[in-house]
Design an enzyme around this catalytic site. Structure first.
Site, mmCIF file in Angstrom:
data_model
loop_
_atom_site.group_PDB
_atom_site.id
_atom_site.type_symbol
_atom_site.label_atom_id
_atom_site.label_comp_id
_atom_site.label_asym_id
_atom_site.label_seq_id
_atom_site.Cartn_x
_atom_site.Cartn_y
_atom_site.Cartn_z
ATOM 1 N N ASP A 214 27.385 40.134 12.300
ATOM 2 C CA ASP A 214 27.886 39.585 13.307
ATOM 3 C C ASP A 214 28.786 38.210 12.486
ATOM 4 O O ASP A 214 28.776 38.015 11.112
ATOM 5 C CB ASP A 214 28.047 39.136 14.658
ATOM 6 N N HIS A 246 32.035 34.253 17.231
ATOM 7 C CA HIS A 246 32.184 35.500 17.805
ATOM 8 C C HIS A 246 30.790 36.204 17.760
ATOM 9 O O HIS A 246 30.790 36.789 18.705
ATOM 10 C CB HIS A 246 33.216 36.163 16.890
ATOM 11 N N SER A 443 36.090 44.410 20.893
ATOM 12 C CA SER A 443 35.056 43.357 20.525
ATOM 13 C C SER A 443 33.716 43.046 21.432
ATOM 14 O O SER A 443 32.351 43.335 21.583
ATOM 15 C CB SER A 443 34.642 42.152 19.246
#
Length: 598
Positions: A214, A246, A443
């Site tokens: 990520d 994120h 996600s």
């Protein structure tokens, strides 16, 4: 204040920053003339056929029998002198990459991989065809959307010292008080029941290592500290920290362990290995993703990695039979790593599940459930943006869905405490303690399943990726208005079924149509020793695939592919070079929630 309408899922894959998705993507700025033809390139039947590029009127001839991605075939005809960065898959691992490039004018070797026999190179578009003629070349794909690449190769960053994994004690440290939770997803997924000792044994992910590819990780976050390892493989960043935010959010969904038990991940005692592939603004190329997969393959045994979360999707479609990313995740899968990936946020669009790695039949692909922030399943529904349908190879995706809307998890403090991009972009979603943020999308759904895999492995450490997939996919519960065969993650049922797991046989993917793999076909593209050839000879390459409804003029002439779409402001130099392709647009667009979806 009411929730705004969702953007239309068929409105095009590359859109403004408001059409953001929970699955990250790997873009590159594209040439203003090349780009329009690129998306048109998979339209052809099984023989070379010309098609007019909407923006130029030029006839583009594409041939699906060539070992070249259609985007590169079109690019070579529109702008042959442009230098592109490509990913070359070799037919055999012992073929020397520099030897393959030695007779290609202007070619430069940039990087090599070991997870698959492949490398990254720069070369003029006109020379891609010459390289593909070499019998030792299996396939050539773009490294993201093509652009003019500087001739000078990027300087490789110095390899960081290998960090030590955190040490667990011999026993799980403590129980968890679910009555203090401020989130509902641990209850809805069944994680809370797994933590309970009422059955004589609690599953919390203790002793299980999970990798996350990520945007990095805030290792100092109080909900994550002590149980994480952070490494950086991005060549444009000097730190493993998460400037975007994120990766930190995804990590908290898996193993968040807030001391007050208010914010807990699905497997709060698992060990998380963060592999940063994006730069400090959240941008990445396909080669960055492959470099991350390479790191996981090389360090799998040392860190005892049993599962991998990839809340990501490549920005252009490609069959899993030719995608280097799909080949890499299948290699890991075959080596004992259960790969979990997000389905994407394109809703029911015709191409919604055509993007690697979520389009691979082998991996566990997860869609988004709206659990409405309640512990009751009666008000659950499918997130309207959750990608679903058939892949280009005829396989139904996703495999299951999990909570993904308004998920509150860990907020990165940014690099050197300067704050993360997500915090600046969505200040209204930050919690009162300033340490958590609410985001939505597939996600957020994928790490729910990754955490569940950790729980299953704690209970039965000998489970294989195939068995793990069957356990989570066949024990799901239904939800109101269920759209397809992908039910909701049910950890309680999966743990119960794991006491009598299915046989560890090879996987047969769920086929949604007649173009899928045969029952006796291997689904592995690259297993570390050989490439399978079934899909080169089978239904995948028949004229039915190229000529069928998937590629009809109705599809290409609709709103997504009209001349207005290709010739208008969307494809001007301004659009390609400006805000649409800046880090800002992509950082919001591909890594996080949809602005109107929260």
């Amino acid at each position: 204040m009411g929730e705004p309408d969702f953007p239309h899922p068929g409105a095009g894959r590359s859109t403004t920053g408001t059409d953001t998705q929970g699955a990250m993507s790997f873009p590159r700025k594209a040439h203003a003339l090349v780009a329009p033809a690129l998306a048109l390139t998979m339209l052809l039947p099984s023989v070379a056929t010309p098609i007019a590029a909407a923006s130029t009127g030029a006839a583009i001839v594409l041939d699906p029998t060539r070992k070249i991605h259609p985007m590169l075939q079109a690019g070579a005809q529109l702008d042959p002198a442009s230098v592109v960065q490509v990913i070359v898959q070799k037919a055999k691992a012992d073929v020397k990459s520099d030897t393959l490039l030695s007779k290609i004018p202007g070619a430069q070797l940039r990087e090599e991989f070991s997870v698959i026999p492949g490398f990254v190179a720069n070369l003029p578009q006109a020379e891609v065809a010459l390289l593909a003629l070499n019998p030792d070349v299996r396939y050539i794909s773009p490294d993201g959307t093509v652009d003019v690449i500087p001739a000078k190769p990027a300087k490789a960053s110095k390899a960081a010292a290998r960090p030590r994994p955190p040490k667990h004690g011999s026993h799980s440290r403590r129980g968890y008080d679910a009555s203090k939770l401020l989130t509902t997803f641990p209850v809805d997924s069944g994680a809370v029941a797994a933590w309970s000792t009422s059955g004589g044994h609690a599953e919390t992910g203790f002793g299980i290592s999970v990798a996350v590819i990520d945007s990095g990780l805030d290792a100092a976050h109080p909900d994550l500290s002590g149980q994480v390892v952070a490494v950086n493989v991005n060549r444009n960043s000097q730190t493993a920290s998460d400037g975007y935010g994120h990766g930190t959010h995804v990590a908290g969904i898996i193993n968040g362990h807030d001391a007050d038990d208010q914010y807990l991940g699905i497997a709060p005692e698992s060990t998380l290995i963060s592999v940063k592939v994006a730069d400090d603004n959240g941008s990445a190329y396909v080669s960055d993703l492959l470099r991350g997969l390479d790191w996981v393959a090389a360090n799998r045994d040392g860190y005892r990695i049993r599962a991998l979360n990839i809340s990501a999707s490549v920005s252009f479609p490609e069959s899993y039979a030719t995608s280097p990313v799909d080949a890499a995740v299948e290699r890991l899968w075959n080596d004992g790593v259960a790969v979990v990936t997000s389905a994407g946020n394109l809703g029911a669009a015709p191409d919604a599940v055509w993007y690697a790695p979520g389009n691979d039949p082998q991996v566990i692909t997860v869609g988004c459930l709206d659990e409405n922030q309640t512990a009751t399943p009666t008000d659950d529904s499918l997130c309207s943006i959750s990608s679903r349908g058939l892949t280009e190879d005829g396989v139904a995706k996703p495999d299951l869905v999990a909570p993904g809307r308004k998920i509150v998890s860990t907020l990165s403090a940014g690099i050197n405490g300067q704050g993360s991009s997500l915090a600046a972009e969505f200040p209204q979603r930050i919690s009162a303690d300033r340490e958590h943020i609410s985001l939505s999308g597939t996600s957020m759904a994928a790490p729910m399943v990754t955490g569940a895999i950790a729980l299953l492995l704690q209970k039965h450490s000998n489970l294989t990726p195939v068995q793990l997939k069957q356990l989570v996919a066949t024990t799901t519960r239904p939800y109101p208005g269920q759209a397809d065969g992908a039910g909701v993650l049910n950890i309680t049922a999966a743990l119960a079924a794991s006491d009598h797991p299915p046989a560890a046989s090879k996987q047969v993917p769920l086929v949604g149509g007649s173009t899928g793999p045969s029952q006796d076909a291997s689904t592995i593209v690259w297993d570390g020793a050989r490439w399978t050839t079934t899909y080169w000879d089978g239904a995948r390459w028949t004229s039915a695939y190229w000529d069928g409804a998937r590629w009809t003029s109705a599809y290409w002439d609709g709103a997504r592919w009209t001349s207005a779409y290709w010739d208008g402001a969307r494809w001007t130099a301004t659009a390609w070079d400006g805000a649409r392709w800046t880090a800002t647009a992509w950082d919001g667009a591909r890594w996080t929630t949809i602005t109107s979806f929260d």
